[in-house]
Design a protein around this motif. Structure first.
Motif, PDB file in Angstrom:
ATOM      1  N   MET A   1      15.542   7.219   5.192  1.00 21.92           N
ATOM      2  CA  MET A   1      14.480   7.572   5.870  1.00 21.92           C
ATOM      3  C   MET A   1      13.306   6.161   5.698  1.00 21.92           C
ATOM      4  SD  MET A   1      11.720  10.163   6.231  1.00 21.92           S
ATOM      5  CE  MET A   1      11.201  10.750   4.537  1.00 21.92           C
ATOM      6  N   ILE A   2      12.968   6.049   6.778  1.00 19.73           N
ATOM      7  CA  ILE A   2      11.953   4.946   6.400  1.00 19.73           C
ATOM      8  C   ILE A   2      10.167   5.182   6.113  1.00 19.73           C
ATOM      9  CG2 ILE A   2       9.922   3.032   7.251  1.00 19.73           C
ATOM     10  CD1 ILE A   2      12.573   2.958   9.963  1.00 19.73           C
ATOM     11  N   LYS A   3       9.717   4.699   4.794  1.00 23.24           N
ATOM     12  CA  LYS A   3       8.992   5.545   4.191  1.00 23.24           C
ATOM     13  C   LYS A   3       7.670   4.605   4.293  1.00 23.24           C
ATOM     14  CE  LYS A   3       9.407   8.269   0.530  1.00 23.24           C
ATOM     15  NZ  LYS A   3       9.490   8.370  -1.028  1.00 23.24           N
ATOM     16  N   LYS A   4       6.391   5.720   4.870  1.00 25.17           N
ATOM     17  CA  LYS A   4       4.803   4.250   4.107  1.00 25.17           C
ATOM     18  C   LYS A   4       4.163   4.792   3.453  1.00 25.17           C
ATOM     19  CE  LYS A   4       4.843   4.077  10.141  1.00 25.17           C
ATOM     20  NZ  LYS A   4       4.056   3.367  10.527  1.00 25.17           N
ATOM     21  N   GLU A   5       4.382   4.128   2.567  1.00 22.73           N
ATOM     22  CA  GLU A   5       3.938   4.235   1.070  1.00 22.73           C
ATOM     23  C   GLU A   5       2.145   4.394   1.276  1.00 22.73           C
ATOM     24  OE1 GLU A   5       5.165   4.480  -1.715  1.00 22.73           O
ATOM     25  OE2 GLU A   5       7.099   4.742  -1.610  1.00 22.73           O
ATOM     26  N   PHE A   6       2.002   3.637   2.106  1.00 23.97           N
ATOM     27  CA  PHE A   6       0.565   3.258   2.051  1.00 23.97           C
ATOM     28  C   PHE A   6      -0.017   5.314   2.525  1.00 23.97           C
ATOM     29  CE2 PHE A   6      -3.644   3.160   4.972  1.00 23.97           C
ATOM     30  CZ  PHE A   6      -3.999   2.221   4.283  1.00 23.97           C
ATOM     31  N   LEU A   7       0.493   5.296   4.108  1.00 21.19           N
ATOM     32  CA  LEU A   7      -0.013   6.612   4.480  1.00 21.19           C
ATOM     33  C   LEU A   7       0.703   7.961   3.352  1.00 21.19           C
ATOM     34  CD1 LEU A   7       1.215   6.639   8.099  1.00 21.19           C
ATOM     35  CD2 LEU A   7      -1.193   6.032   6.665  1.00 21.19           C
ATOM     36  N   LEU A   8       1.856   7.366   2.580  1.00 20.81           N
ATOM     37  CA  LEU A   8       1.822   9.083   2.175  1.00 20.81           C
ATOM     38  C   LEU A   8       0.718   9.134   0.727  1.00 20.81           C
ATOM     39  CD1 LEU A   8       5.553   8.175   2.375  1.00 20.81           C
ATOM     40  CD2 LEU A   8       4.429  10.268   3.056  1.00 20.81           C
TER      41      LEU A   8
END
Ligand code: 1CP
Length: 341
Positions: free
Chosen positions: A1-8
């Motif tokens: 799964m691709i994780k958008k660390e910034f938005l998370l």
């Protein structure tokens, strides 16, 4: 799964510290300098969607930051109000004279959003090309900072003309601030519609204002911009950068309700509220000059920040824009160090 660390990070679900750097596209990169000469002046560069998109993507390709910020400038708004904007090498921006007082009196200060369509085009191009784990940030200047450049017609050490107008013609100045607040809202709304996944509001000159001025000309219009954006896009994170006035924004987060406050270099992170005592994310605040110093000192300083802010709703950034003199190797080291936490 691709994780958008910034938005998370805004949901408290990030698995490491995310980072991006203010002015991460710019003269410290040789590929930027090569690209920049393809346009005859800086405004043409900003308004060329392909060149602006490429400038946005360059630092992402090189360093793998967690967020890209659309390449543009806060002074596109005065341009959309009919002021000409020239960036003069070694001097800074120069804006044409607008007979602002007359125009405000006759209700003829019109924001032409159509003049900014190429910014939205650039956002669309970037979104198509951006790696899926990287988030795209849109931005605008805040009404007070925009008014500073519009009234003083460029950079200034004290923005005398603007502050004089604010105290001698407060009703008229309020009108200008209100018109700018409407324009900033509209401009950011269009950026979000084009694909921006978060927005940052730069109030670079709020540090010049006394407490009552901060309320009238900064927190009040910025709060109204945020609440209007939240009506349309409740889940788009909004970051404010109140340069020189972090504390007033931190003390009044329940009024403006920004999702993050970006701290300038003067803020001492060992003294900021712990995560459970604040709903907002803190972003910042390495001194851009630290990137010019010895690598061991840089490493220690970054380590300290990461330790202080670990698990504390935090996005790593600079306290102000990256300097053109920055050695690229230091940026690589910084990214590696932050991403390891
Ligand atoms: O070719 C160049 O290197 C010109 C330098 C440059 C760049 C790279 C300027 C001139 N603007 C920009 C881009 C820019 N400006 C971005 C997008 C790129 C990125 O962050 O990667 C952003 C977000 C800005 C924002 C901006 N412009 C602010 C707010 C932040 C801050 O620095 O306080 C302000 C005040 C401006 C005005 C501006 N743009 C440029 C200059 C020289 C100035 C004047 C600064 C001053 O008054 O001292």
């Amino acid at each position: 799964m691709i994780k958008k660390e910034f938005l998370l990070t805004f949901k408290g679900l990030n698995s490491r510290t995310s980072l991006w750097l203010m002015r991460q596209a710019g003269r410290y990169l040789p590929e930027y300098r090569e690209l920049r000469v393809k346009a005859k002046n800086f405004m043409d560069f900003c308004f060329n969607p392909e060149l602006a998109a490429e400038a946005t993507l360059q630092p992402i390709r090189r360093f793998g930051f967690d967020a890209a910020i659309i390449f543009s400038d806060i002074l596109v708004i005065p341009y959309a109000f009919g002021q000409s904007v020239d960036f003069i090498e070694g001097v800074g921006p120069k804006l044409s004279s607008l007979p602002l007082v007359d125009i405000l009196n006759s209700d003829r200060l019109i924001f032409e959003n159509n003049k900014l369509l190429n910014v939205f085009k650039a956002i669309k191009i970037v979104k198509d090309q951006l790696p899926k784990e990287v988030s795209l940030i849109g931005f605008s200047g805040c009404p007070w900072t925009l008014a500073c450049y519009m009234v003083d017609q460029g950079s200034s050490k004290d923005f005398f003309k603007t502050r004089l107008l604010a105290v001698t013609r407060p009703d008229l100045f309020q009108k200008l601030i209100n018109i700018l607040a409407d324009a900033v809202f509209l401009y950011l709304k269009h950026q979000i519609e084009a694909g921006a996944e978060a927005v940052q509001l730069f109030d670079s000159w709020v540090g010049l204002l006394p407490p009552d001025g901060v309320w009238k000309w900064s927190i009040s219009p910025v709060s109204s911009i945020i609440s209007k954006l939240k009506n349309y896009y409740p889940s788009i994170p909004i970051i404010v950068f109140p340069k020189g006035n972090y504390q007033t924004y931190a003390d009044n987060y329940h009024i403006h309700k920004a999702d993050a406050i970006s701290a300038d270099t003067t803020v001492d992170f060992s003294k900021v509220k712990i995560a459970s005592e604040r709903p907002y994310v803190i972003q910042g605040n390495l001194d851009p000059f630290d990137l010019l110093g010895a690598t061991s000192a840089l490493k220690n300083k970054v380590d300290n920040t990461l330790k202080t802010m670990q698990g504390k709703k935090f996005i790593f950034n600079l306290g102000h824009g990256i300097l053109p003199e920055t050695p690229i190797d230091n940026v690589y080291r910084l990214v590696e160090q932050v991403k390891a936490t």
